[in-house]
Motif scaffolding. Structure first.
Motif, PDB file in Angstrom:
ATOM      1  N   GLU A 173       0.828  -1.206   0.000  1.00 36.99           N
ATOM      2  CA  GLU A 173       0.000   0.000   0.000  1.00 36.99           C
ATOM      3  C   GLU A 173       0.864   1.259   0.000  1.00 36.99           C
ATOM      4  OE1 GLU A 173      -3.576   2.083   2.616  1.00 36.99           O
ATOM      5  OE2 GLU A 173      -2.688   0.202   3.298  1.00 36.99           O
ATOM      6  N   GLN A 174       1.898   1.266   0.826  1.00 32.78           N
ATOM      7  CA  GLN A 174       2.788   2.417   0.887  1.00 32.78           C
ATOM      8  C   GLN A 174       3.602   2.567  -0.384  1.00 32.78           C
ATOM      9  OE1 GLN A 174       4.727   1.166   4.482  1.00 32.78           O
ATOM     10  NE2 GLN A 174       3.760   2.787   5.681  1.00 32.78           N
ATOM     11  N   ARG A 226       3.453   5.939  -2.583  1.00 33.07           N
ATOM     12  CA  ARG A 226       4.672   6.722  -2.821  1.00 33.07           C
ATOM     13  C   ARG A 226       5.045   6.733  -4.296  1.00 33.07           C
ATOM     14  NH1 ARG A 226       8.207   4.963   2.491  1.00 33.07           N
ATOM     15  NH2 ARG A 226       6.797   5.961   3.950  1.00 33.07           N
ATOM     16  N   GLY A 227       4.849   5.602  -4.961  1.00 33.70           N
ATOM     17  CA  GLY A 227       5.133   5.542  -6.389  1.00 33.70           C
ATOM     18  C   GLY A 227       4.242   6.478  -7.182  1.00 33.70           C
ATOM     19  N   LEU A 228       2.958   6.513  -6.830  1.00 37.06           N
ATOM     20  CA  LEU A 228       2.028   7.426  -7.506  1.00 37.06           C
ATOM     21  C   LEU A 228       2.438   8.885  -7.289  1.00 37.06           C
ATOM     22  CD1 LEU A 228      -1.462   5.801  -6.879  1.00 37.06           C
ATOM     23  CD2 LEU A 228      -0.487   6.397  -9.099  1.00 37.06           C
ATOM     24  N   ALA A 246      -3.597   3.029 -12.270  1.00 37.03           N
ATOM     25  CA  ALA A 246      -2.981   2.669 -10.986  1.00 37.03           C
ATOM     26  C   ALA A 246      -3.751   3.276  -9.828  1.00 37.03           C
ATOM     27  CB  ALA A 246      -1.524   3.120 -10.968  1.00 37.03           C
ATOM     28  N   LYS A 247      -4.214   4.508 -10.001  1.00 34.33           N
ATOM     29  CA  LYS A 247      -4.990   5.174  -8.944  1.00 34.33           C
ATOM     30  C   LYS A 247      -6.292   4.420  -8.671  1.00 34.33           C
ATOM     31  CE  LYS A 247      -5.485   8.690  -6.199  1.00 34.33           C
ATOM     32  NZ  LYS A 247      -4.642   8.825  -5.027  1.00 34.33           N
ATOM     33  N   CYS A 300      -1.306  -1.941  -8.833  1.00 29.05           N
ATOM     34  CA  CYS A 300      -0.988  -0.510  -8.798  1.00 29.05           C
ATOM     35  C   CYS A 300       0.515  -0.298  -8.952  1.00 29.05           C
ATOM     36  CB  CYS A 300      -1.483   0.100  -7.490  1.00 29.05           C
ATOM     37  SG  CYS A 300      -0.932   1.791  -7.187  1.00 29.05           S
ATOM     38  N   ILE A 301       1.304  -1.059  -8.212  1.00 30.69           N
ATOM     39  CA  ILE A 301       2.756  -0.938  -8.264  1.00 30.69           C
ATOM     40  C   ILE A 301       3.274  -1.246  -9.661  1.00 30.69           C
ATOM     41  CG2 ILE A 301       4.912  -1.940  -7.418  1.00 30.69           C
ATOM     42  CD1 ILE A 301       3.396  -2.352  -4.705  1.00 30.69           C
TER      43      ILE A 301
END
Length: 99
Positions: free
Chosen positions: A34-35, A39-41, A72-73, A84-85
């Motif tokens: 999740e993090q 953070r990637g987004l 991804a969002k 998402c990643i």
């Protein structure tokens, strides 16, 4: 009076390291999916804002990256963090190839 260890010191290190790694994994170290997704987004959207498009080819790459970040969002909102990643990583690859 010297105390003799029944277990040699070298063989006691491996279970200790394994236990430490297990505890770090349960704590979500270094980051949970999740993090990493979040953070990637954030980083990818910052990179996207800084891009200056020079030609059509770069414009297509930016459009693909933006579409991947939008997808991804959506995956993030549904809790599909691994997907998402992957999408964030692919979008950032598009953006990195522009620089």
């Amino acid at each position: 009076m010297k105390i003799k260890f029944i277990i040699p010191r070298e063989s006691a290190v491996l279970p200790l390291l394994f236990s430490l790694l297990m505890l770090m994994g349960m704590a979500g170290w270094p980051w949970s999916d999740e993090q990493r997704c979040d953070r990637g987004l954030q980083k990818a959207y910052e990179e996207l804002k800084e891009i200056k498009v020079k030609d059509l080819k770069e414009g297509m790459a930016v459009t693909r990256a933006a579409a991947l970040l939008g997808a991804a969002k959506i995956h993030q909102q549904f809790g599909k963090y691994r997907s998402c990643i992957k999408k964030v990583d692919k979008a950032r690859d598009y953006l990195d190839n522009l620089n």
